[in-house]
Scaffold this motif. Structure first.
Motif, short mmCIF file in Angstrom:
data_model
loop_
_atom_site.label_atom_id
_atom_site.label_comp_id
_atom_site.label_asym_id
_atom_site.label_seq_id
_atom_site.Cartn_x
_atom_site.Cartn_y
_atom_site.Cartn_z
N GLY A 32 -1.63 -32.81 -27.15
CA GLY A 32 -0.86 -31.80 -27.10
C GLY A 32 -1.03 -30.82 -28.01
O GLY A 32 -1.33 -31.35 -29.23
N TRP A 33 -0.79 -29.54 -28.05
CA TRP A 33 -0.80 -28.69 -29.10
C TRP A 33 0.68 -28.35 -29.13
O TRP A 33 1.15 -27.78 -28.31
N PHE A 34 1.08 -28.03 -30.52
CA PHE A 34 2.62 -27.58 -30.64
C PHE A 34 2.44 -26.42 -31.72
O PHE A 34 1.07 -26.40 -32.19
N ARG A 35 3.45 -25.57 -31.89
CA ARG A 35 3.54 -24.48 -32.79
C ARG A 35 4.49 -24.59 -33.22
O ARG A 35 5.80 -24.76 -32.81
N GLN A 36 4.91 -24.01 -34.73
CA GLN A 36 6.01 -23.55 -35.18
C GLN A 36 6.09 -22.18 -36.01
O GLN A 36 5.25 -22.18 -36.92
N ALA A 37 6.85 -21.63 -35.48
CA ALA A 37 6.77 -20.18 -36.21
C ALA A 37 8.00 -20.13 -37.01
O ALA A 37 8.84 -21.01 -37.30
N PRO A 38 7.69 -19.37 -38.14
CA PRO A 38 8.98 -19.35 -39.19
C PRO A 38 10.23 -19.05 -38.94
O PRO A 38 10.63 -18.31 -38.06
N GLU A 41 12.01 -23.77 -34.34
CA GLU A 41 11.66 -25.19 -34.27
C GLU A 41 10.38 -25.29 -33.66
O GLU A 41 9.76 -24.32 -32.82
N ARG A 42 9.83 -26.38 -33.93
CA ARG A 42 8.38 -26.71 -33.47
C ARG A 42 8.62 -26.72 -31.76
O ARG A 42 9.41 -27.45 -31.19
N GLU A 43 7.59 -26.11 -31.13
CA GLU A 43 7.59 -26.28 -29.68
C GLU A 43 6.30 -26.60 -29.01
O GLU A 43 5.05 -26.31 -29.70
N ILE A 44 6.11 -27.08 -28.03
CA ILE A 44 5.17 -27.40 -27.38
C ILE A 44 4.42 -26.28 -26.51
O ILE A 44 5.06 -25.36 -26.14
N VAL A 45 3.00 -26.15 -26.91
CA VAL A 45 2.24 -25.16 -26.30
C VAL A 45 1.59 -25.59 -24.99
O VAL A 45 1.49 -24.73 -23.97
N ALA A 46 0.92 -26.59 -25.02
CA ALA A 46 0.05 -27.17 -23.86
C ALA A 46 -0.45 -28.64 -24.30
O ALA A 46 -0.37 -28.99 -25.45
N ASN A 80 -6.40 -16.78 -25.63
CA ASN A 80 -6.86 -15.15 -25.50
C ASN A 80 -5.57 -14.37 -25.17
O ASN A 80 -4.59 -14.77 -25.06
N SER A 81 -5.84 -13.21 -25.16
CA SER A 81 -4.77 -11.97 -25.09
C SER A 81 -3.75 -12.34 -25.97
O SER A 81 -2.25 -12.45 -25.67
N MET A 82 -3.87 -12.68 -27.24
CA MET A 82 -2.86 -13.10 -28.10
C MET A 82 -2.00 -12.16 -28.59
O MET A 82 -2.35 -10.71 -28.52
N LYS A 83 -0.54 -12.46 -28.88
CA LYS A 83 0.47 -11.63 -29.12
C LYS A 83 0.93 -12.05 -30.60
O LYS A 83 0.90 -13.14 -30.93
N PRO A 84 1.80 -11.05 -31.13
CA PRO A 84 2.21 -11.36 -32.61
C PRO A 84 3.16 -12.36 -32.53
O PRO A 84 3.07 -13.09 -33.29
N GLU A 85 3.69 -12.90 -31.26
CA GLU A 85 4.83 -13.90 -30.96
C GLU A 85 3.74 -15.19 -30.98
O GLU A 85 4.58 -16.14 -30.98
N ASP A 86 2.67 -15.19 -30.92
CA ASP A 86 1.90 -16.45 -30.97
C ASP A 86 1.69 -16.92 -32.47
O ASP A 86 1.10 -18.20 -32.59
N THR A 87 2.09 -16.02 -33.47
CA THR A 87 1.92 -16.54 -34.84
C THR A 87 2.74 -17.92 -35.10
O THR A 87 3.92 -17.84 -34.60
N GLY A 88 2.15 -18.59 -35.93
CA GLY A 88 2.79 -19.88 -36.51
C GLY A 88 1.77 -20.90 -36.85
O GLY A 88 0.49 -20.55 -36.97
N VAL A 89 2.17 -22.08 -37.33
CA VAL A 89 1.51 -23.23 -37.63
C VAL A 89 0.96 -24.09 -36.23
O VAL A 89 2.16 -24.31 -35.55
N TYR A 90 -0.09 -24.13 -35.99
CA TYR A 90 -0.44 -24.94 -34.78
C TYR A 90 -0.56 -26.28 -35.31
O TYR A 90 -1.55 -26.65 -36.17
#
Length: 114
Positions: A32-38, A41-46, A80-90
Motif C-alpha cells: 500500500g501507499w500511505f501519506r502524511q501531511a504536516p 496523521e498518516r493515512e492510507i492512499v491506495a 494525476n490531476s494533483m492538488k495542493p492537498e496531496d502534499t506530504g511524505v508518501y
C-alpha cells in the motif's frame, strides 16, 4: 530481510502528475501507499493485493492509480490531476501474512504547488 525503497517524489504544479515507485525485497505480499501531511496523521492512499485487487481513499479515487509488477516485486502509484492537498511524505508499506502493514519504506516527499 524485508526492504522497501521508494522513489519518484518531487515538486509538481497543481494539475500535474507524478509516478512513485517502491522496490521491495525479502518477501512479496500485498502493498500500500500511505501519506502524511504536516501536522496530520498518516493515512492510507491506495492498496493492492497480490491478485491485483485495489483500494483507494475517497480523496484520490479517479486521480491516482496503484499497480504492481509481481515479478519485479515493485509497486507504483501514478498520481494525476494533483492538488495542493496531496502534499506530504508518501510511504510504501507491505502487509504480512495476517494482512497487517508491518514494513515501511523511508518515505519520499511530494509537494504540489498551487
Amino acid at each position: 530481510q524485508v526492504r522497501l525503497v521508494e522513489s519518484g517524489g518531487g515538486l509538481v504544479q497543481a494539475g500535474g502528475s507524478l509516478r512513485l515507485s517502491c522496490a521491495a525485497s525479502g518477501r512479496n505480499y500485498g502493498k500500500g501507499w500511505f501519506r502524511q501531511a504536516p501536522g496530520k496523521e498518516r493515512e492510507i492512499v491506495a492498496g493492492i493485493t497480490l491478485s491485483g485487487s485495489t483500494y483507494y481513499a475517497d480523496s484520490v479515487k479517479g486521480r491516482f492509480t496503484i499497480s504492481s509488477d509481481n515479478v519485479k516485486n515493485t509497486v507504483y502509484l501514478q498520481m494525476n490531476s494533483m492538488k495542493p492537498e496531496d502534499t506530504g511524505v508518501y510511504y510504501c508499506a507491505e502487509k504480512n501474512g495476517a494482512s497487517l502493514y508491518d514494513y515501511w519504506g523511508q518515505g519520499t516527499q511530494v509537494t504540489v504547488s498551487s
